[in-house]
Design an enzyme around this catalytic site. Structure first.
Site, PDB file in Angstrom:
ATOM      1  N   CYS A  25     -44.459  11.202 -25.972  1.00  0.00           N
ATOM      2  CA  CYS A  25     -43.444  10.149 -26.046  1.00  0.00           C
ATOM      3  C   CYS A  25     -43.799   8.941 -25.185  1.00  0.00           C
ATOM      4  O   CYS A  25     -43.093   7.934 -25.213  1.00  0.00           O
ATOM      5  CB  CYS A  25     -42.085  10.712 -25.646  1.00  0.00           C
ATOM      6  N   THR A  56     -26.251   2.169 -31.622  1.00  0.00           N
ATOM      7  CA  THR A  56     -26.273   2.576 -30.205  1.00  0.00           C
ATOM      8  C   THR A  56     -27.593   3.223 -29.806  1.00  0.00           C
ATOM      9  O   THR A  56     -27.653   3.911 -28.790  1.00  0.00           O
ATOM     10  CB  THR A  56     -25.121   3.553 -29.894  1.00  0.00           C
ATOM     11  N   ASP A  76     -39.801  11.917 -35.661  1.00  0.00           N
ATOM     12  CA  ASP A  76     -40.527  11.647 -34.419  1.00  0.00           C
ATOM     13  C   ASP A  76     -41.961  12.108 -34.590  1.00  0.00           C
ATOM     14  O   ASP A  76     -42.217  13.175 -35.155  1.00  0.00           O
ATOM     15  CB  ASP A  76     -39.874  12.377 -33.242  1.00  0.00           C
ATOM     16  N   ASP A  99     -33.954  16.135 -31.666  1.00  0.00           N
ATOM     17  CA  ASP A  99     -32.978  15.105 -31.981  1.00  0.00           C
ATOM     18  C   ASP A  99     -31.826  15.637 -32.834  1.00  0.00           C
ATOM     19  O   ASP A  99     -30.711  15.105 -32.772  1.00  0.00           O
ATOM     20  CB  ASP A  99     -33.651  13.937 -32.701  1.00  0.00           C
TER      21      ASP A  99
END
Length: 358
Positions: A25, A56, A76, A99
């Site tokens: 990441c 958001t 991802d 997630d």
């Protein structure tokens, strides 16, 4: 520290981490830069069924199907954070599935995203990456139902992860309340460890702890989301603890008060950070926070690096009412997250929310 016995690539192949300009990441575009890129994006019509979109910077999109079900969709992918192809696949898949858990849902299937330098890596090595990802999916109880592959200059692997959640149990990162307690599910320091590993300065015990942390599925998510006192959920990944706490603060329009001494850390990472084993993404993250993070006097440079350290497959960050804290900690303990800890609380409402480190 004594370096571990390095993973031996196939004859004639390079180390996986040598093919990536940033691992895990830590590859993410810094939050400030990303915000600048996206600010000119034209707004599109939003159907009422879209419960969570891009407004958001949440962990996944959520689309309501009916009164009992909402679909969670996320993706991802990143470049190698370790040299062992099987471990790389496991970490990338675990990170992608997280997630779904962070939205309060249960994963149901995945699609593989594969970009590989096919003239550099053997089919055996690429196969080991995919098998590592498949093993993480098996642990989550889901199939890899398809995917897409390309020939790429850098090795890239990840997933599209799909899940389901009851509409009432969707937990956004933006819905914390003033006075909520903050709980972090995993220790910090993955980015620091990866920097040490890349320079062969991470010992075998440290590597094992790094793999254990990054391949632990965030399974408490659905149980936490079902607790009435849990108001917000997110997972701490590439923007670091400070970055994801700021997202929570901005969404709730109140400050976040962080007790740094209570934040769990992986063994020896503070020493490694003090020795200079810090990712470039840590500095980019810090620059992206601007003036929205307030540090106490004398805050050490290594602690600042850990505060912005990009986490790959990091822990859940939970905002809950004080009365729900015991139930939250019980869920983490039941799922094997022994290092889950109370790390702060949501402060008062603010027109300019900040992260205040104490």
């Amino acid at each position: 520290m004594n370096a571990p016995r390095p993973y031996a690539p196939m004859p004639g192949e390079p180390r996986l981490t040598s093919l990536s300009h940033g691992g895990g990441c830590g590859c993410k575009i810094a939050p400030g830069v990303l915000s600048e890129i996206l600010k000119g994006t034209a707004a599109m019509p939003v159907p009422k069924e879209l419960l969570v979109g891009i407004e958001t910077a949440d962990d996944a999109a959520v689309y309501q199907l009916n009164d009992e079900q909402a679909l969670i969709a996320t993706t991802d992918f990143f470049m190698p954070i370790v040299d062992d192809p099987h471990d790389f696949g496991r970490i990338a898949a675990t990170n992608a599935i997280s997630d779904v858990y962070a939205m309060g849902g249960r994963p149901i299937l995945a699609l593989a995203l594969v970009g590989m330098p096919i003239n550099v890596l053997s089919t055996q090595t690429i196969g080991r990456i995919l098998e590592g990802g498949a093993s993480a999916c098996r642990a989550a109880g889901i199939p890899i139902a398809g995917g897409h592959t390309i020939d790429s200059v850098e090795a890239i692997y990840g997933l599209v992860a799909i899940g389901l959640v009851h509409p009432r149990h969707v937990k956004r990162n933006a819905d914390a309340h003033p006075g909520d307690v903050l709980v972090l599910g995993k220790p910090l320091g993955v980015g620091v460890m990866s920097a040490a590993l890349k320079k062969s300065e991470l010992n075998a015990e440290g590597y094992a702890r790094m793999i254990d942390c990054t391949t632990q599925l965030n399974t408490p998510g659905p149980d936490l989301a079902a607790l009435p006192g849990v108001h917000a959920l997110t997972d701490v990944t590439g923007f670091g603890l400070a970055g994801h706490a700021l997202e929570m603060a901005r969404g709730a329009k109140c400050d976040v008060l962080l007790d740094w001494r209570a934040v769990p850390l992986l063994p020896d990472v503070r020493t490694l950070a003090a020795q200079g084993f810090v990712t470039g993404a840590s500095g980019r993250n810090w620059a992206g926070y601007g003036t929205d993070v307030t540090l106490p006097a004398g805050f050490a440079a290594e602690d600042q690096a850990l505060l912005s350290d990009p986490q790959t497959s990091g822990g859940l960050l939970v905002a809950c009412a004080p009365a729900a804290l015991d139930a939250v900690m019980a869920v983490f303990a039941k799922r094997g997250f022994e290092q889950a800890a109370v790390v702060g609380q949501m402060g008062a409402a603010s027109a300019a929310p900040k992260l205040v480190v104490r």
